[in-house]
Enzyme design. Sequence first.
Site, PDB file in Angstrom:
ATOM      1  N   HIS A  38      46.833  36.826  43.763  1.00  0.00           N
ATOM      2  CA  HIS A  38      47.628  37.930  43.153  1.00  0.00           C
ATOM      3  C   HIS A  38      47.706  37.626  41.787  1.00  0.00           C
ATOM      4  CE1 HIS A  38      49.565  39.871  46.825  1.00  0.00           C
ATOM      5  NE2 HIS A  38      49.113  38.882  47.296  1.00  0.00           N
ATOM      6  N   CYS A  71      44.243  40.953  47.098  1.00  0.00           N
ATOM      7  CA  CYS A  71      44.484  40.502  48.364  1.00  0.00           C
ATOM      8  C   CYS A  71      43.935  41.555  49.525  1.00  0.00           C
ATOM      9  CB  CYS A  71      45.941  40.267  48.541  1.00  0.00           C
ATOM     10  SG  CYS A  71      46.533  39.372  50.065  1.00  0.00           S
ATOM     11  N   GLU A 129      48.999  39.480  39.481  1.00  0.00           N
ATOM     12  CA  GLU A 129      50.096  40.038  38.662  1.00  0.00           C
ATOM     13  C   GLU A 129      51.400  38.959  38.466  1.00  0.00           C
ATOM     14  OE1 GLU A 129      50.503  40.952  43.077  1.00  0.00           O
ATOM     15  OE2 GLU A 129      49.105  40.656  41.691  1.00  0.00           O
TER      16      GLU A 129
END
Length: 599
Positions: A525, A398, A527
């Site tokens: 993102h 990001c 994750e």
Amino acid sequence: MKYLLVTGGVVSGLGKGVTASSIGLLLKACGLRITSIKIDPYLNTDAGTMSPFEHGEVFVLDDGGEVDLDLGNYERFLDIKLTRDNNITTGKIYQAVIDKERRGDYLGKTVQVVPHITDAIQEWIERVANVPVDGKEGPADVCVIELGGTIGDIESMPFIEALGQFSYRVGPGNFCLIHVSLVPVLNVVGEQKTKPTQHSVRGLRGLGLTPNILACRSTKVLDETVKGKLSQFCHVPAENIVTLYDVPNIWHIPLLLRDQNAHEAILKGLNLLGVARKPDLSEWTARTKICDLLHDPVKIAMVGKYTGLSDSYLSVLKALLHASVACRRKLIVEWVPAGDLEDVTAEEAPDVYKAAWNHLKGADGILVPGGFGDRGVQGKILAAKYARESKVPFLGICLGMQIAVIEYARSILGLHDANSTEFDPETSNPCIILMPEGSKTHMGGTMRLGSRRTYFKVTDCKSAMLYGNVSFVDERHRHRYEVNPQMISQLENAGLSFVGRDESGWRMEVVELTSHPYFVGVQYHPEFKSRPGKPSALFLGLIAAACGQLEAVLQKNGLVVPVLNNGSLMVKAHQNGRTVKFSSVSLNGVYSNVNGVLF
């Protein structure tokens, strides 16, 4: 539908979220379908505007919901996809009730906490509990509900009252309460003290809820005499009292619960003994053993703004862990506050400056996560520059991607004032700009949020290969600024490759530096979708590159992943959308070496 409520007492931060996730995993291992709800008593409608310093990370769901980080634990442990409605807040409940009152739904009645707020809470729980979250048809078997905060908090009272009414309404055999409490050990006498838990349970019972099971947090296993005392004064059978003592990593918690037969107590309380099977946690156990036995380190420098609170980057840390276990490396995170890398720190605190750069230069890989605001931005730019010039594996997420683009424009294109309009609205070379649909006046829920599709423009790039040679990927977003499409051709002509874009082709999603061993930036993102057994592709790429395994991972133009199957290790490669089995080897309790790559 069966309901399992997890509450906490004595102090906050006992690990209710991990306990609730572990209970869900244990019940799932018994063959049951599980869904989860997190209740947060704060007045915010969601977690989107809350500071990571105060509340930890904001976890983003597929539907764009900005929620409490505990929902991330639920998704990781249970491998499910929750919705924004699985996170209940006081703000959401009151807003829903006030909206009904404004529409005249209450027909002139005086709107009160009881029954209107408490009824709204119960209706929300029942509605959301019946929404499938595991990709299958029909509702789940058990809904695990976690009540945030600590028993006795004034803001929790409406939820306690609602849950008391709810337990009575659904009836015995359909509702089970697990109370997570603290049993401290005084260093002076070395004795486990039960009084805090006694008072906590007494308070809970006084509010109309009676625990079926006690989960006691302690530094060591509870003595039998302590269990007996708790059983006597808390009116809970001794066999229903489990110890959650300190363990090397949280993957042990489901195993602790299983070993103490917590599932039997839960299944008995929910009348499911005849339905569920013996829990199968063989894959989870093998992975936990592997994690404990890792010793070859891989150092990742985390260059961020919120390094003072690790929960601010919880999902990033978990994704790094998942990838490092897959590569059979012991993860060491070097926390590098971005501001400590800047020249101003060199002047004001030279020792701090030197230590930060030593950590950065001693790392095997560098990660710049997302964030907001201009504090520490220059330090992040310096970290990206060091990674690019020194050929150190780099992953920017990001803001981390935007930072990498700014650094490249400044260093390679010579645009020394290149910047984001977030940090310098008057910059003459705006590399990063506010999205057309973004808002500068309203903060909550005004970003580009949730799951969006990214198409790979370059199919043989490292990112696409790590995802398994796919043409597109769906990942979760949370941003309001993006790479300026007017500068793309200029940047690409200088060697920066924007390999992934959205469906319009104008919004940049993935950037790579092809001349670098591993230099990847993503606007999304990754994750948030990483799982213990299924690490995020780009995190796996970072760790593999950091420990010299990237070429092996990318062999045969596909992604090699470990799959545990009945105690054996199935090594598979995803090629052009199909799965090719390489080989199967015995784990022998630990792990094996396959094709030169440790899995």
